[in-house]
Scaffold this motif. Sequence first.
Motif, short mmCIF file in Angstrom:
data_model
loop_
_atom_site.label_atom_id
_atom_site.label_comp_id
_atom_site.label_asym_id
_atom_site.label_seq_id
_atom_site.Cartn_x
_atom_site.Cartn_y
_atom_site.Cartn_z
N SER A 5 0.82 -1.22 0.00
CA SER A 5 0.00 0.00 0.00
C SER A 5 0.85 1.27 0.00
CB SER A 5 -0.95 0.00 1.20
OG SER A 5 -0.20 0.01 2.39
N ARG A 7 2.71 4.40 -1.23
CA ARG A 7 2.45 5.29 -2.37
C ARG A 7 3.75 5.70 -3.04
NH1 ARG A 7 -2.15 7.85 -3.35
NH2 ARG A 7 -3.93 7.38 -2.06
N LEU A 20 -0.93 5.24 -11.77
CA LEU A 20 -0.59 4.25 -10.75
C LEU A 20 -0.14 5.02 -9.52
CD1 LEU A 20 1.46 1.74 -12.93
CD2 LEU A 20 -0.93 1.59 -12.28
N ARG A 21 -0.83 4.85 -8.42
CA ARG A 21 -0.52 5.63 -7.22
C ARG A 21 0.23 4.82 -6.15
NH1 ARG A 21 -3.13 10.40 -7.62
NH2 ARG A 21 -4.92 10.51 -8.99
N THR A 22 -0.03 3.50 -6.09
CA THR A 22 0.61 2.68 -5.06
C THR A 22 1.33 1.50 -5.71
OG1 THR A 22 -1.31 1.24 -4.76
CG2 THR A 22 -1.23 3.23 -3.39
N GLN A 24 0.70 -1.51 -5.05
CA GLN A 24 -0.34 -2.49 -5.35
C GLN A 24 -0.99 -2.19 -6.70
OE1 GLN A 24 -3.31 -2.79 -2.33
NE2 GLN A 24 -4.26 -4.60 -3.23
N ASP A 25 -1.24 -0.91 -6.98
CA ASP A 25 -1.79 -0.53 -8.30
C ASP A 25 -0.85 -0.98 -9.41
OD1 ASP A 25 -3.83 0.75 -6.94
OD2 ASP A 25 -3.02 2.77 -7.25
N TYR A 29 -1.55 -3.75 -12.33
CA TYR A 29 -1.43 -3.35 -13.73
C TYR A 29 -0.54 -4.33 -14.50
CZ TYR A 29 -0.53 -0.51 -17.87
OH TYR A 29 -0.42 -0.06 -19.15
#
Length: 98
Positions: A5, A7, A20-22, A24-25, A29
């Motif tokens: 999580s 950032r 994409l901010r984190t 996990q993102d 992806y």
Amino acid sequence: MMNWSTRFPEPIPLPDGGQLRTLQDAGAYITKLVKQTHDSEPWQNAMHVLIQAADHGGPVEFARLGLMQALWPKDTPVYHSVDKGPKWRNRTKLVRDR
């Protein structure tokens, strides 16, 4: 130790306009990519540094750089304006060269 999580210092822009901010993102992806793309060297490197950052406390900036290199290969222009021509440096001659 970081987790998924965490950032990025700045969101990573995607070619389709998303971000994409984190970590996990970014992981989600990469896993949604087509297998041929996912298995390419730039994406494997990006996944490696992403896992290093999330699971082993590696630098988040390395993960960001790896993703940027995979998303925007060296030969791909990040910004291209159709209405403006290229700007060349030093178009005017110096006084001494006239």
